[in-house]
Enzyme design. Sequence first.
Site, mmCIF file in Angstrom:
data_model
loop_
_atom_site.group_PDB
_atom_site.id
_atom_site.type_symbol
_atom_site.label_atom_id
_atom_site.label_comp_id
_atom_site.label_asym_id
_atom_site.label_seq_id
_atom_site.Cartn_x
_atom_site.Cartn_y
_atom_site.Cartn_z
ATOM 1 N N GLU A 106 31.807 52.875 23.480
ATOM 2 C CA GLU A 106 31.777 53.628 24.745
ATOM 3 C C GLU A 106 32.960 53.274 25.641
ATOM 4 O OE1 GLU A 106 27.570 52.690 25.618
ATOM 5 O OE2 GLU A 106 27.327 54.861 25.724
ATOM 6 N N GLU A 125 22.473 51.228 18.877
ATOM 7 C CA GLU A 125 21.401 51.067 19.868
ATOM 8 C C GLU A 125 20.053 51.523 19.343
ATOM 9 O OE1 GLU A 125 24.420 52.152 20.480
ATOM 10 O OE2 GLU A 125 25.195 51.233 22.322
HETATM 11 N N1 COA Z 1 26.055 40.601 21.044
HETATM 12 C C1 COA Z 1 26.095 39.256 20.956
HETATM 13 N N2 COA Z 1 26.587 38.584 19.904
HETATM 14 C C2 COA Z 1 27.080 39.315 18.897
HETATM 15 C C3 COA Z 1 27.081 40.725 18.919
HETATM 16 C C4 COA Z 1 26.534 41.367 20.052
HETATM 17 N N3 COA Z 1 26.516 42.696 20.166
HETATM 18 N N4 COA Z 1 27.611 41.168 17.765
HETATM 19 C C5 COA Z 1 27.931 40.071 17.054
HETATM 20 N N5 COA Z 1 27.630 38.959 17.748
HETATM 21 C C6 COA Z 1 27.821 37.572 17.325
HETATM 22 C C7 COA Z 1 26.804 37.166 16.258
HETATM 23 O O1 COA Z 1 25.586 36.756 16.869
HETATM 24 C C8 COA Z 1 27.524 36.016 15.588
HETATM 25 O O2 COA Z 1 27.409 34.883 16.398
HETATM 26 P P1 COA Z 1 27.129 33.412 15.711
HETATM 27 O O3 COA Z 1 28.349 33.185 14.838
HETATM 28 O O4 COA Z 1 27.052 32.506 16.895
HETATM 29 O O5 COA Z 1 25.880 33.557 14.940
HETATM 30 C C9 COA Z 1 28.982 36.456 15.636
HETATM 31 O O6 COA Z 1 29.061 37.446 16.663
HETATM 32 C C10 COA Z 1 29.455 37.098 14.350
HETATM 33 O O7 COA Z 1 28.566 38.141 14.020
HETATM 34 P P2 COA Z 1 27.769 38.209 12.615
HETATM 35 O O8 COA Z 1 26.572 39.079 12.804
HETATM 36 O O9 COA Z 1 27.544 36.841 12.057
HETATM 37 O O10 COA Z 1 28.872 38.930 11.718
HETATM 38 P P3 COA Z 1 28.614 39.923 10.517
HETATM 39 O O11 COA Z 1 29.928 40.138 9.889
HETATM 40 O O12 COA Z 1 27.507 39.442 9.648
HETATM 41 O O13 COA Z 1 28.111 41.287 11.199
HETATM 42 C C11 COA Z 1 28.096 43.058 12.834
HETATM 43 C C12 COA Z 1 28.922 41.959 12.122
HETATM 44 C C13 COA Z 1 28.974 43.682 13.909
HETATM 45 C C14 COA Z 1 27.688 44.103 11.808
HETATM 46 C C15 COA Z 1 26.849 42.412 13.446
HETATM 47 O O14 COA Z 1 27.258 41.285 14.204
HETATM 48 C C16 COA Z 1 26.073 43.325 14.364
HETATM 49 O O15 COA Z 1 25.395 44.216 13.882
HETATM 50 N N6 COA Z 1 26.147 43.078 15.692
HETATM 51 C C17 COA Z 1 25.354 43.776 16.661
HETATM 52 C C18 COA Z 1 25.985 45.104 16.972
HETATM 53 C C19 COA Z 1 25.125 45.846 17.962
HETATM 54 O O16 COA Z 1 23.968 46.102 17.735
HETATM 55 N N7 COA Z 1 25.785 46.222 19.089
HETATM 56 C C20 COA Z 1 25.234 47.092 20.074
HETATM 57 C C21 COA Z 1 24.238 46.460 20.912
HETATM 58 S S1 COA Z 1 23.483 47.709 21.917
#
Ligand code: COA
Length: 264
Positions: free
Chosen positions: A118, A138
């Site tokens: 966004e 989301e």
């Molecule tokens: N908020 C807070 N922390 C986040 C984040 C978010 N939206 N997205 C990733 N992180 C953090 C993870 O918790 C992790 O932290 P840690 O190392 O302390 O555990 C770090 O970033 C790396 O992310 P990780 O999930 O381990 O990497 P991945 O390669 O396995 O997956 C994503 C990457 C982007 C697919 C996954 O992190 C994800 O789905 N994130 C959430 C995205 C989301 O839902 N965003 C919208 C929210 S409304």
Amino acid sequence: MGDYETVQVDWDGDRGVGTVTLDRPDALNALNDQIRTDVLAAMQELEAHNEDADGVALRVVVIEGAGNRAFSAGADIGGFSDESAGGSSDPGLYQFVREFPAPVVAKIDGYCLGGGFELSLACDFRFASESSRFGLPEVDLGLLPGAGAVQYITKLAGPGLAKEIAMTGEHFPPERMSDAEVIHDVYPDHEFDDAVEEFVTDLAGQAPLSLQALKESAEMATQTGLREGIAHDRTMFETLLSTEDFEEGAAAFNEDREPEFQGK
Ligand code: COA
């Protein structure tokens, strides 16, 4: 430049280009209240370069993500208790970027999800490396994108793609986004920095008051009726006719040289 907890700011006075780097790489540059506050303050600081300038000093702002994994993975999931989903408690940043006088370029290298997507949609230009991934996750949390992604993607590409992205929550390759004109271009990873740099340098050399008026005009076209939009453009055309930049542009054309616009 100021010292911020969650962003880095860089100022290239020669080109008039400011760069704001979202700097929480360990959290994939997720957007919490602090980073939203810092981005806004950093952009205001960049804009302040205009105050002492003879004309317009700040020509373009680039927003990018630190590290090589994400532009931004969206709203900080740990911070939802403060209502930060995509900016619903703080539409201020997104609106601020949309209404910012200089063009803003989103340089997307890696995940561009949720509120991060966004934020890029609030920018004027979106360029992505080919290893970037786009999504609106989301729905997986029982929410919806709170800062207008569905509205904007529908305007850019139609409701079909907007619903597909938002209802599936899946990650999409950048080619799909550029084919649908949600983003402007995709570049191979190894060409990405140079390609964006070249675009930004060219944009920074354009007449700044024209860019400002064009930005307003395009924003107006998404918000208002045609008659009101055309009236705005007509007024701006007349205003721009009396600028020094128009004189310079016309002189440069007649003298077959590159114009040097000052923004006045
Ligand atoms: N908020 C807070 N922390 C986040 C984040 C978010 N939206 N997205 C990733 N992180 C953090 C993870 O918790 C992790 O932290 P840690 O190392 O302390 O555990 C770090 O970033 C790396 O992310 P990780 O999930 O381990 O990497 P991945 O390669 O396995 O997956 C994503 C990457 C982007 C697919 C996954 O992190 C994800 O789905 N994130 C959430 C995205 C989301 O839902 N965003 C919208 C929210 S409304």
